[in-house]
Motif scaffolding. Structure first.
Motif, PDB file in Angstrom:
ATOM      1  N   VAL A 133      15.417  38.709  58.275  1.00 17.06           N
ATOM      2  CA  VAL A 133      15.319  37.253  58.405  1.00 17.06           C
ATOM      3  C   VAL A 133      14.024  36.745  57.771  1.00 17.06           C
ATOM      4  CG1 VAL A 133      15.270  35.322  60.030  1.00 17.06           C
ATOM      5  CG2 VAL A 133      16.763  37.256  60.476  1.00 17.06           C
ATOM      6  N   THR A 134      12.955  37.516  57.890  1.00 16.99           N
ATOM      7  CA  THR A 134      11.702  37.139  57.244  1.00 16.99           C
ATOM      8  C   THR A 134      11.871  37.063  55.733  1.00 16.99           C
ATOM      9  OG1 THR A 134      10.380  38.145  59.011  1.00 16.99           O
ATOM     10  CG2 THR A 134       9.281  37.781  56.903  1.00 16.99           C
ATOM     11  N   GLN A 135      12.564  38.048  55.153  1.00 18.25           N
ATOM     12  CA  GLN A 135      12.817  38.018  53.709  1.00 18.25           C
ATOM     13  C   GLN A 135      13.729  36.855  53.343  1.00 18.25           C
ATOM     14  OE1 GLN A 135      11.680  39.523  51.134  1.00 18.25           O
ATOM     15  NE2 GLN A 135      10.412  41.096  52.057  1.00 18.25           N
ATOM     16  N   LEU A 136      14.733  36.580  54.176  1.00 21.62           N
ATOM     17  CA  LEU A 136      15.615  35.447  53.912  1.00 21.62           C
ATOM     18  C   LEU A 136      14.844  34.137  53.938  1.00 21.62           C
ATOM     19  CD1 LEU A 136      18.775  36.445  56.004  1.00 21.62           C
ATOM     20  CD2 LEU A 136      18.585  36.367  53.509  1.00 21.62           C
ATOM     21  N   THR A 137      13.836  34.060  54.812  1.00 27.19           N
ATOM     22  CA  THR A 137      13.007  32.859  54.879  1.00 27.19           C
ATOM     23  C   THR A 137      12.288  32.635  53.555  1.00 27.19           C
ATOM     24  OG1 THR A 137      12.649  33.219  57.249  1.00 27.19           O
ATOM     25  CG2 THR A 137      11.134  31.720  56.129  1.00 27.19           C
ATOM     26  N   GLY A 138      11.624  33.682  53.063  1.00 28.14           N
ATOM     27  CA  GLY A 138      10.949  33.558  51.780  1.00 28.14           C
ATOM     28  C   GLY A 138      11.920  33.298  50.640  1.00 28.14           C
ATOM     29  N   MET A 139      13.089  33.939  50.698  1.00 29.14           N
ATOM     30  CA  MET A 139      14.091  33.803  49.648  1.00 29.14           C
ATOM     31  C   MET A 139      14.600  32.363  49.561  1.00 29.14           C
ATOM     32  SD  MET A 139      17.838  35.618  49.559  1.00 29.14           S
ATOM     33  CE  MET A 139      18.496  34.499  50.799  1.00 29.14           C
ATOM     34  N   CYS A 140      14.969  31.802  50.694  1.00 29.79           N
ATOM     35  CA  CYS A 140      15.504  30.441  50.699  1.00 29.79           C
ATOM     36  C   CYS A 140      14.424  29.417  50.364  1.00 29.79           C
ATOM     37  CB  CYS A 140      16.121  30.128  52.063  1.00 29.79           C
ATOM     38  SG  CYS A 140      17.569  31.142  52.458  1.00 29.79           S
ATOM     39  N   GLY A 141      13.196  29.693  50.773  1.00 32.00           N
ATOM     40  CA  GLY A 141      12.117  28.779  50.438  1.00 32.00           C
ATOM     41  C   GLY A 141      11.906  28.645  48.948  1.00 32.00           C
ATOM     42  N   GLN A 142      12.233  29.702  48.187  1.00 34.53           N
ATOM     43  CA  GLN A 142      12.050  29.658  46.739  1.00 34.53           C
ATOM     44  C   GLN A 142      12.954  28.640  46.065  1.00 34.53           C
ATOM     45  OE1 GLN A 142       9.532  31.144  45.171  1.00 34.53           O
ATOM     46  NE2 GLN A 142       8.973  31.737  47.259  1.00 34.53           N
ATOM     47  N   LEU A 143      13.992  28.187  46.758  1.00 36.61           N
ATOM     48  CA  LEU A 143      14.829  27.130  46.195  1.00 36.61           C
ATOM     49  C   LEU A 143      14.008  25.866  45.959  1.00 36.61           C
ATOM     50  CD1 LEU A 143      18.062  27.596  48.325  1.00 36.61           C
ATOM     51  CD2 LEU A 143      17.779  28.130  45.901  1.00 36.61           C
ATOM     52  N   GLY A 144      12.922  25.717  46.724  1.00 38.97           N
ATOM     53  CA  GLY A 144      12.043  24.579  46.499  1.00 38.97           C
ATOM     54  C   GLY A 144      11.421  24.619  45.122  1.00 38.97           C
ATOM     55  N   VAL A 260      13.025  31.945  39.894  1.00 36.78           N
ATOM     56  CA  VAL A 260      13.460  31.584  41.247  1.00 36.78           C
ATOM     57  C   VAL A 260      14.660  32.419  41.669  1.00 36.78           C
ATOM     58  CG1 VAL A 260      14.308  29.707  42.697  1.00 36.78           C
ATOM     59  CG2 VAL A 260      12.550  29.260  40.984  1.00 36.78           C
ATOM     60  N   ALA A 261      15.633  32.558  40.777  1.00 33.68           N
ATOM     61  CA  ALA A 261      16.847  33.317  41.123  1.00 33.68           C
ATOM     62  C   ALA A 261      16.525  34.768  41.443  1.00 33.68           C
ATOM     63  CB  ALA A 261      17.844  33.241  39.966  1.00 33.68           C
ATOM     64  N   THR A 262      15.615  35.356  40.684  1.00 33.61           N
ATOM     65  CA  THR A 262      15.226  36.749  40.950  1.00 33.61           C
ATOM     66  C   THR A 262      14.567  36.879  42.314  1.00 33.61           C
ATOM     67  OG1 THR A 262      14.890  37.150  38.587  1.00 33.61           O
ATOM     68  CG2 THR A 262      13.867  38.693  40.110  1.00 33.61           C
ATOM     69  N   ALA A 263      13.674  35.945  42.622  1.00 27.46           N
ATOM     70  CA  ALA A 263      13.013  35.981  43.931  1.00 27.46           C
ATOM     71  C   ALA A 263      14.028  35.860  45.061  1.00 27.46           C
ATOM     72  CB  ALA A 263      11.973  34.863  44.020  1.00 27.46           C
ATOM     73  N   ILE A 264      15.024  34.999  44.863  1.00 25.22           N
ATOM     74  CA  ILE A 264      16.041  34.800  45.895  1.00 25.22           C
ATOM     75  C   ILE A 264      16.907  36.045  46.061  1.00 25.22           C
ATOM     76  CG2 ILE A 264      18.145  33.502  46.428  1.00 25.22           C
ATOM     77  CD1 ILE A 264      16.792  31.058  45.185  1.00 25.22           C
ATOM     78  N   LEU A 265      17.365  36.596  44.948  1.00 24.06           N
ATOM     79  CA  LEU A 265      18.302  37.718  45.009  1.00 24.06           C
ATOM     80  C   LEU A 265      17.638  39.010  45.468  1.00 24.06           C
ATOM     81  CD1 LEU A 265      20.348  37.036  41.747  1.00 24.06           C
ATOM     82  CD2 LEU A 265      21.044  36.585  44.112  1.00 24.06           C
ATOM     83  N   SER A 266      16.360  39.184  45.186  1.00 27.57           N
ATOM     84  CA  SER A 266      15.695  40.434  45.553  1.00 27.57           C
ATOM     85  C   SER A 266      15.203  40.439  46.998  1.00 27.57           C
ATOM     86  CB  SER A 266      14.515  40.707  44.615  1.00 27.57           C
ATOM     87  OG  SER A 266      13.553  39.673  44.683  1.00 27.57           O
ATOM     88  N   GLY A 267      15.116  39.280  47.631  1.00 22.10           N
ATOM     89  CA  GLY A 267      14.602  39.203  48.995  1.00 22.10           C
ATOM     90  C   GLY A 267      15.341  40.063  50.005  1.00 22.10           C
TER      91      GLY A 267
END
Length: 453
Positions: A133-144, A260-267
């Protein structure tokens, strides 16, 4: 504890963090426009981001203490309000001091957001799910960041400076409303927050978090892994790709979208890795550090402009550093008691942003020096000066690597003193994983009751 309400609370928190990331990274997209609007030098433009990051980093430990005391709801709402005021100020600023004031407010509000959202995770989710969930938090935040490099950039170029920054202020207003109405600090029945402490007790709490070697390992992991991607996304990536590498605006926006997409997908991958291999977290941090150094070396050592495929590799490697730096927060979570998680997380979160502000300022300073001495041949953001200026990153990567190794040794010494030895523990964990895999294979291969009958 992982009821639908927990996911609703998390979603509201993540939206507020997404808005904060959009506010944080927006100025990196507007760097060239800011140079013209404020008639400023490269060092002055870098000072906008440096001061913002300085405010952000300087507030991390105080914010960690405050969120442990007042809870996430008050801190996230207050942060969104400050960022809204900052972007409103920046929208109408026409001088360097006015613009700097806006970025200071944005940095202060941004500082209040991430730690407060991360603190929700161990309170609303089971420990086994916390790393993911911590990684998902960072991942979704990158959409900003994706918002800042695509719609914000388009609005900036189409409608101009003021409407673009007013749109960011409006996003903050929406975040304040959603947080105030829907966000809650903890599930019903959770023990109340700690009572107010005096300065002495607060100092003791900070000192204990700092003395924990695991906290320092998290700090230096965050310091080393995150800063290069931060300076790329927040300040120098856009002008480096546009002016030094000669790419058109559409290609640069596409590369930033790849970031951004890489940060999201790798989280999620990092979240699963941390859950399954807790004793190899620092090894992963060192691997990312080495990849970052090699990617920059490959781009900067070329005699001419880098081919697009190599720039894509650079962007992907830098983007991985974002979710990779989240490993630092897992160190803070696992080596500190729950009542000190906010404070420890604040200490860790200082690392990457301190490194980023140092690197951003030094890059701008080197660019100005090279320009004033005539080395740039009239091109402030030319390829040759950028190649020299961006090389300051290697110094920080080297310092961070040494400090990670020293902190890791301290952690392992502490674990050994407590009767936990790394090598036997890794063997035991590997055996447990192997046993689980064999049980699953056995269950799949065993005929069910219907087949037997």
């Amino acid at each position: 504890m992982t009821a639908p309400r927990a996911w609703l609370i998390w979603t509201i928190g993540v939206f507020a963090y997404l808005v904060a990331v959009a506010q944080r990274t927006s100025f990196g997209v507007a760097g060239l426009e800011a140079t013209e609007r404020f008639n400023a030098t490269a060092a002055a433009i870098s000072f906008f981001t440096v001061l913002q990051l300085l405010v952000y980093a300087g507030l991390q430990i105080p914010v960690g203490i405050l969120v442990d005391r007042f809870g996430s709801r008050a801190m996230v709402a207050g942060g969104a309000a400050l960022m809204g005021l900052g972007q409103l100020q920046l929208a109408f600023a026409d001088s360097v001091p006015g613009g700097v004031l806006g970025r200071v407010l944005v940095g202060a509000g941004d500082a209040m957001t991430f730690i407060s959202v991360i603190r929700l995770v161990p309170l609303w989710f089971a420990p086994a799910r916390a790393p993911l969930v911590t990684q998902l938090t960072g991942m979704c935040g990158q959409l900003g960041q994706l918002f800042s490099v695509v719609p914000f950039a388009l609005l900036l170029h189409a409608a101009g400076w003021t409407p673009a920054f007013l749109s960011l202020a409006a996003m903050s207003v929406l975040a304040v409303v959603l947080v105030a109405v829907l966000l809650r600090d903890a599930p019903p029945g959770h023990p109340p927050r700690q009572t107010a402490q005096g300065l002495r007790a607060t100092g003791v709490s900070v000192a204990r978090a700092w003395k924990q070697p695991g906290t320092r390992l998290g700090l230096w992991s965050h310091f080393t892994v995150q800063f290069s991607g931060n300076l790329f996304a927040m300040s120098w990536g856009y002008p480096f790709l546009l002016s030094a590498q000669g790419l058109d605006a559409g290609t640069v926006s596409a590369l930033m979208a790849v970031f951004v997409a890489t940060a999201i997908l790798s989280g999620p991958g990092f979240g699963r890795f941390v859950s399954r291999h807790p004793m190899r977290r620092s090894a992963m941090v060192l691997l990312i550090t080495m990849a970052t150094a090699l990617a920059w070396a490959a781009v900067l050592l070329l005699p001419g402009r880098a081919p697009l495929w190599l720039l894509v590799i650079l962007v992907v490697v830098l983007a991985v550093g974002g979710p990779g730096s989240m490993i630092g927060f897992d160190f803070a979570r696992t080596f500190n008691p729950s009542h000190r998680i906010g404070t420890a997380t604040g200490i860790v979160n200082v690392g990457g942003f301190i490194a980023a502000l140092v690197a951003i300022y030094l890059i701008g300073l080197v660019l100005d020096i090279l320009h004033s001495t005539g080395f740039s041949q009239g091109q402030l953001y030319g390829l040759a000066p950028f190649r020299i200026a961006l090389s300051v990153q290697f110094v920080l990567l080297g310092i961070g690597t040494v400090l990670i190794l020293l902190s890791r040794r301290k952690v392992r010494q502490q674990m050994a003193a407590q009767g936990v030895h790394v090598a036997p523990l890794m063997v035991a964990l590997a055996r447990q994983r192997r046993d689980r895999v064999e049980r699953r294979r056995s269950a799949r291969s065993r005929p069910d009751a219907t087949q037997e009958r």
